[in-house]
Design an enzyme around this catalytic site. Structure first.
Site, PDB file in Angstrom:
ATOM      1  CG  ASP A  67      -0.237  -0.387   2.522  1.00 26.65           C
ATOM      2  OD1 ASP A  67       0.998  -0.314   2.577  1.00 26.65           O
ATOM      3  OD2 ASP A  67      -0.935  -0.766   3.477  1.00 26.65           O
ATOM      4  CG  ASN A 136      -8.827  -1.402  12.175  1.00 29.34           C
ATOM      5  OD1 ASN A 136      -7.896  -2.037  11.683  1.00 29.34           O
ATOM      6  ND2 ASN A 136      -9.292  -0.287  11.622  1.00 29.34           N
ATOM      7  CG  HIS A 138      -5.655  -2.021   8.992  1.00 30.21           C
ATOM      8  ND1 HIS A 138      -5.806  -0.816   9.650  1.00 30.21           N
ATOM      9  CD2 HIS A 138      -4.316  -2.201   8.892  1.00 30.21           C
ATOM     10  CE1 HIS A 138      -4.621  -0.311   9.924  1.00 30.21           C
ATOM     11  NE2 HIS A 138      -3.705  -1.129   9.475  1.00 30.21           N
ATOM     12  CD  GLU A 143      -8.649   1.150   7.955  1.00 26.58           C
ATOM     13  OE1 GLU A 143      -8.657   0.232   8.798  1.00 26.58           O
ATOM     14  OE2 GLU A 143      -7.990   2.193   8.105  1.00 26.58           O
TER      15      GLU A 143
HETATM   16  C1  GLP Z   1      -0.275   0.251   8.692  1.00 26.03           C
HETATM   17  C2  GLP Z   1      -0.002  -0.491   7.363  1.00 26.03           C
HETATM   18  C3  GLP Z   1      -0.232  -1.961   7.523  1.00 26.03           C
HETATM   19  C4  GLP Z   1       0.401  -2.396   8.831  1.00 26.03           C
HETATM   20  C5  GLP Z   1      -0.405  -1.850   9.981  1.00 26.03           C
HETATM   21  C6  GLP Z   1       0.213  -2.082  11.340  1.00 26.03           C
HETATM   22  O1  GLP Z   1      -1.233   1.230   8.611  1.00 26.03           O
HETATM   23  N1  GLP Z   1      -0.726  -0.023   6.227  1.00 26.03           N
HETATM   24  O2  GLP Z   1       0.316  -2.654   6.426  1.00 26.03           O
HETATM   25  O3  GLP Z   1       0.417  -3.790   8.944  1.00 26.03           O
HETATM   26  O4  GLP Z   1      -0.745  -0.508   9.782  1.00 26.03           O
HETATM   27  O5  GLP Z   1       1.292  -1.234  11.569  1.00 26.03           O
HETATM   28  P1  GLP Z   1       2.308  -1.387  12.745  1.00 26.03           P
HETATM   29  O6  GLP Z   1       3.172  -2.555  12.414  1.00 26.03           O
HETATM   30  O7  GLP Z   1       3.065  -0.112  12.778  1.00 26.03           O
HETATM   31  O8  GLP Z   1       1.511  -1.613  13.980  1.00 26.03           O
END
Ligand code: GLP
Length: 241
Positions: A67, A136, A138, A143
């Site tokens: 993404d 959440n 995702h 989402e």
């Molecule tokens: C982000 C990314 C995801 C990631 C998630 C968790 O927004 N788009 O790909 O897995 O949130 O992030 P983190 O590892 O910093 O908790």
């Protein structure tokens, strides 16, 4: 889903990195799906160390990121392009033209979504996808409520996601409200998936993933329907299991 419980974030990162390295050794032309966020940075560090010490090569690897934020230029330190260069690409021998990330600054974002989706398929699909998980549920930026049949698309970020990610920005207002993300169906087509889960802030999400049902309100739950998923979780993340 196979769950590997580790004692620390360090151990999680090491074990996941070993798994990735062994798959690269088996297939030096691996199509590797990559994630951003805090969780995979430890794995990327281990890959860099291994590259320096053991000369594992990425010369024939193609990478496909999940993404990118909409409207953040590639050179901006908050873009996922920048993040990937800083945390991995600049430190291994992968040619930059073999690293692929959706373009969140494309004029026609619908067109860019279609292009990225078919681009992955033209390259033969993803062999190994690294995933993190949002609090959440995702995956990528899909989402809650995103269709399990979704392909690469534009998504409005949940307020909770913007808040969680605001730690990287100067203020909450600076966090984009939209992103371009591989869809859930795109992710599910990966031949193999490694899901990294670390910290107490993810304990609830991991418990819901393991114990809950498959439901579009909790996007990661679809992984239960995939044939080859390994979850690497640390002590804090498994606290509620
Ligand atoms: C982000 C990314 C995801 C990631 C998630 C968790 O927004 N788009 O790909 O897995 O949130 O992030 P983190 O590892 O910093 O908790």
């Amino acid at each position: 889903m196979k769950l590997i419980e580790t004692n620390s974030y360090e151990e999680l990162s090491q074990q996941a990195a070993w798994k990735i390295i062994s798959l690269i050794k088996d297939n030096p032309k691996l199509n590797l799906g990559l994630a951003t966020g805090s969780t995979p940075t430890g794995v990327y560090k281990k890959l860099i160390e291994d590259h320096q010490e053991n000369k594992t090569t990425y010369k024939e690897i193609n990478t496909f990121n999940l993404d990118e934020y909409i409207g953040i230029p590639k050179k901006d330190p908050n873009s996922y392009h920048y993040f990937m260069c800083e945390n991995l690409f600049d430190h291994i021998d992968i040619p930059l033209e073999q690293t692929h990330i959706p373009d969140g600054t494309a004029k026609d974002l619908e067109e860019e979504s279609k292009r990225y989706e078919s681009f992955i398929q033209e390259h033969g699909g993803i062999d190994l996808q690294i995933l993190g998980i949002g609090q959440n549920g995702h995956i990528g930026f899909n989402e809650p409520g995103t269709s399990f049949y979704s392909r690469t698309h534009i998504i409005n970020l949940a307020e909770s996601t913007r808040k969680a990610n605001s730690r990287f920005f100067e203020s909450l207002e600076d966090v984009p409200s939209q992103a371009i993300t591989m869809g859930i169906a795109s992710i599910m087509e990966s031949k193999e998936i490694l899901l990294l889960v670390s910290g107490t802030s993810k304990a609830e999400a991991l418990a819901r993933l393991i114990n809950g049902d498959v439901n579009e309100q909790f996007p990661a739950s679809i992984l239960k329907n995939h044939q080859n998923v390994t979850i690497f979780a640390d002590k804090d993340a498994i606290a509620l299991l």
